[in-house]
Scaffold this motif. Structure first.
Motif, PDB file in Angstrom:
ATOM      1  N   ILE A  83       0.887  -1.166   0.000  1.00  0.00           N
ATOM      2  CA  ILE A  83       0.000   0.000   0.000  1.00  0.00           C
ATOM      3  C   ILE A  83       0.921   1.210   0.000  1.00  0.00           C
ATOM      4  O   ILE A  83       1.652   1.452   0.976  1.00  0.00           O
ATOM      5  CB  ILE A  83      -0.944   0.008   1.215  1.00  0.00           C
ATOM      6  CG1 ILE A  83      -1.761  -1.289   1.247  1.00  0.00           C
ATOM      7  CG2 ILE A  83      -1.858   1.228   1.163  1.00  0.00           C
ATOM      8  CD1 ILE A  83      -2.741  -1.390   2.405  1.00  0.00           C
ATOM      9  N   ILE A  84       0.907   1.937  -1.098  1.00  0.00           N
ATOM     10  CA  ILE A  84       1.914   2.977  -1.323  1.00  0.00           C
ATOM     11  C   ILE A  84       1.266   4.355  -1.217  1.00  0.00           C
ATOM     12  O   ILE A  84       0.218   4.609  -1.836  1.00  0.00           O
ATOM     13  CB  ILE A  84       2.544   2.790  -2.719  1.00  0.00           C
ATOM     14  CG1 ILE A  84       3.200   1.398  -2.797  1.00  0.00           C
ATOM     15  CG2 ILE A  84       3.551   3.890  -3.021  1.00  0.00           C
ATOM     16  CD1 ILE A  84       3.657   1.001  -4.187  1.00  0.00           C
ATOM     17  N   TYR A  85       1.872   5.207  -0.446  1.00  0.00           N
ATOM     18  CA  TYR A  85       1.385   6.587  -0.291  1.00  0.00           C
ATOM     19  C   TYR A  85       2.267   7.514  -1.123  1.00  0.00           C
ATOM     20  O   TYR A  85       3.499   7.454  -1.026  1.00  0.00           O
ATOM     21  CB  TYR A  85       1.449   6.973   1.194  1.00  0.00           C
ATOM     22  CG  TYR A  85       1.036   8.390   1.492  1.00  0.00           C
ATOM     23  CD1 TYR A  85      -0.134   8.938   0.972  1.00  0.00           C
ATOM     24  CD2 TYR A  85       1.825   9.184   2.327  1.00  0.00           C
ATOM     25  CE1 TYR A  85      -0.507  10.235   1.262  1.00  0.00           C
ATOM     26  CE2 TYR A  85       1.446  10.496   2.627  1.00  0.00           C
ATOM     27  CZ  TYR A  85       0.282  11.009   2.091  1.00  0.00           C
ATOM     28  OH  TYR A  85      -0.084  12.297   2.369  1.00  0.00           O
ATOM     29  N   GLY A  90       8.376  11.282   0.361  1.00  0.00           N
ATOM     30  CA  GLY A  90       8.696   9.856   0.198  1.00  0.00           C
ATOM     31  C   GLY A  90      10.056   9.651  -0.456  1.00  0.00           C
ATOM     32  O   GLY A  90      10.766  10.605  -0.779  1.00  0.00           O
ATOM     33  N   VAL A  91      10.397   8.382  -0.651  1.00  0.00           N
ATOM     34  CA  VAL A  91      11.634   8.012  -1.355  1.00  0.00           C
ATOM     35  C   VAL A  91      11.472   8.391  -2.833  1.00  0.00           C
ATOM     36  O   VAL A  91      10.408   8.179  -3.407  1.00  0.00           O
ATOM     37  CB  VAL A  91      11.851   6.476  -1.243  1.00  0.00           C
ATOM     38  CG1 VAL A  91      12.986   6.002  -2.129  1.00  0.00           C
ATOM     39  CG2 VAL A  91      12.075   6.098   0.206  1.00  0.00           C
ATOM     40  N   THR A  92      12.508   8.927  -3.425  1.00  0.00           N
ATOM     41  CA  THR A  92      12.386   9.366  -4.820  1.00  0.00           C
ATOM     42  C   THR A  92      12.274   8.157  -5.764  1.00  0.00           C
ATOM     43  O   THR A  92      13.120   7.263  -5.760  1.00  0.00           O
ATOM     44  CB  THR A  92      13.591  10.238  -5.233  1.00  0.00           C
ATOM     45  OG1 THR A  92      13.719  11.279  -4.280  1.00  0.00           O
ATOM     46  CG2 THR A  92      13.388  10.835  -6.612  1.00  0.00           C
ATOM     47  N   ILE A 132       7.732  11.632  -6.606  1.00  0.00           N
ATOM     48  CA  ILE A 132       8.238  11.604  -7.990  1.00  0.00           C
ATOM     49  C   ILE A 132       9.241  12.728  -8.238  1.00  0.00           C
ATOM     50  O   ILE A 132       9.678  12.927  -9.360  1.00  0.00           O
ATOM     51  CB  ILE A 132       7.109  11.659  -9.042  1.00  0.00           C
ATOM     52  CG1 ILE A 132       6.262  12.913  -8.873  1.00  0.00           C
ATOM     53  CG2 ILE A 132       6.251  10.406  -8.957  1.00  0.00           C
ATOM     54  CD1 ILE A 132       5.462  13.248 -10.118  1.00  0.00           C
ATOM     55  N   GLY A 133       9.634  13.452  -7.211  1.00  0.00           N
ATOM     56  CA  GLY A 133      10.655  14.485  -7.403  1.00  0.00           C
ATOM     57  C   GLY A 133      10.541  15.572  -6.370  1.00  0.00           C
ATOM     58  O   GLY A 133       9.551  15.645  -5.627  1.00  0.00           O
ATOM     59  N   GLU A 141      -2.345  12.477  -7.588  1.00  0.00           N
ATOM     60  CA  GLU A 141      -2.878  11.801  -8.777  1.00  0.00           C
ATOM     61  C   GLU A 141      -1.898  11.765  -9.945  1.00  0.00           C
ATOM     62  O   GLU A 141      -1.745  10.741 -10.613  1.00  0.00           O
ATOM     63  CB  GLU A 141      -4.196  12.462  -9.243  1.00  0.00           C
ATOM     64  CG  GLU A 141      -5.410  12.110  -8.405  1.00  0.00           C
ATOM     65  CD  GLU A 141      -5.432  12.822  -7.062  1.00  0.00           C
ATOM     66  OE1 GLU A 141      -4.637  13.750  -6.850  1.00  0.00           O
ATOM     67  OE2 GLU A 141      -6.261  12.432  -6.219  1.00  0.00           O
ATOM     68  N   LEU A 142      -1.261  12.906 -10.217  1.00  0.00           N
ATOM     69  CA  LEU A 142      -0.338  12.909 -11.359  1.00  0.00           C
ATOM     70  C   LEU A 142       0.860  12.019 -11.082  1.00  0.00           C
ATOM     71  O   LEU A 142       1.392  11.365 -11.984  1.00  0.00           O
ATOM     72  CB  LEU A 142       0.096  14.341 -11.706  1.00  0.00           C
ATOM     73  CG  LEU A 142      -1.048  15.250 -12.171  1.00  0.00           C
ATOM     74  CD1 LEU A 142      -0.533  16.645 -12.491  1.00  0.00           C
ATOM     75  CD2 LEU A 142      -1.754  14.653 -13.379  1.00  0.00           C
TER      76      LEU A 142
END
Ligand code: ADE
Length: 226
Positions: A83-85, A90-92, A132-133, A141-142
């Motif tokens: 289950i990923i948040y 978070g980790v990149t 994501i960065g 969502e993106l």
């Protein structure tokens, strides 16, 4: 493989999952992506999903209960590997994580909104947190769309050319070499002779050299990673 995405604004994900590669993967039964509206699990007659933060401060916090109800409704149907948040702290995310996740059967992606989720959701339900960065989006969502796309294209049978994902940038911690198509000369700009030589060994060597050169010039950090 199946990915369930939990979102406050599911409409944001209508587009990315209904075109091209992901659409075909879905039609072929290789990859199922299902988006869930968290509001359906909201509390009271207003389907409340967020509230003020304890201690004061601007911005609403996503509550535990609706998230737990949504997760439990999914878990009642199947077991989930992770289950990923999605969160900027978070980790990149990178190709290595995409490769790893593409081997799982069932994933849940939870998109954050407003200030984010109550910390206890992270402590008790979430198995991994991804960013994501180093920038802040208005919601996860993106980020979810990007992660789903990068996983989906790795699944066997999803890309037309089975082998092509193996040669992507980053697959060997290297950027991809330059690519060309017809015409072989345009405005006097010529395709490198070696690519027209028909000699596979020379072409392979040239591509490896170019990939290394490009990586050294643009992303030397990739060459020093473990
Ligand atoms: N939500 C907001 N910003 C994000 C980011 N950079 N990565 C993942 N989820 C996010």
């Amino acid at each position: 493989m199946r990915i369930d995405v939990i979102s406050v604004i599911p409409g944001l994900l209508d587009g990315p999952f209904s075109h091209s590669i992901l659409k075909r993967a879905n039609e072929k039964g290789l990859f199922e992506v299902v988006v869930h509206d968290l509001k359906k699990f909201g509390l009271g007659k207003n389907n409340q999903i967020d509230d003020y933060q304890y201690g004061g401060g601007a911005g609403m916090v996503m509550m535990i209960e609706p998230i737990e109800s949504c997760i439990n409704s999914l878990r009642a149907e199947r077991a989930y590997d992770e289950i990923i948040y999605l969160t900027p702290d978070g980790v990149t995310y990178n190709q290595g994580i995409a490769n790893e996740l593409s081997l799982k059967q069932n994933l849940i992606l939870l998109c954050g909104h407003y200030k984010g989720v109550d910390e206890r959701v992270r402590e008790h339900f979430i198995t991994r947190e991804l960013s994501i960065g180093d920038f802040v989006l208005s919601g996860g969502e993106l980020a979810a769309a990007l992660i789903v796309d990068s996983i989906g294209r790795l699944l066997p049978g999803v890309l037309g050319d089975e082998s092509s994902a193996l040669f992507d940038s980053f697959q060997d911690s290297m950027l991809a070499p330059p690519i060309y198509t017809r015409p072989s000369e345009y405005n006097g700009w010529k395709v490198p002779d070696v690519l027209l030589s028909g000699n596979d060994k020379l072409i392979d060597d040239w591509r490896n050299d170019q990939a290394m050169k490009r990586t050294e010039e643009r992303r030397p950090d990739l060459l020093t990673e473990d």
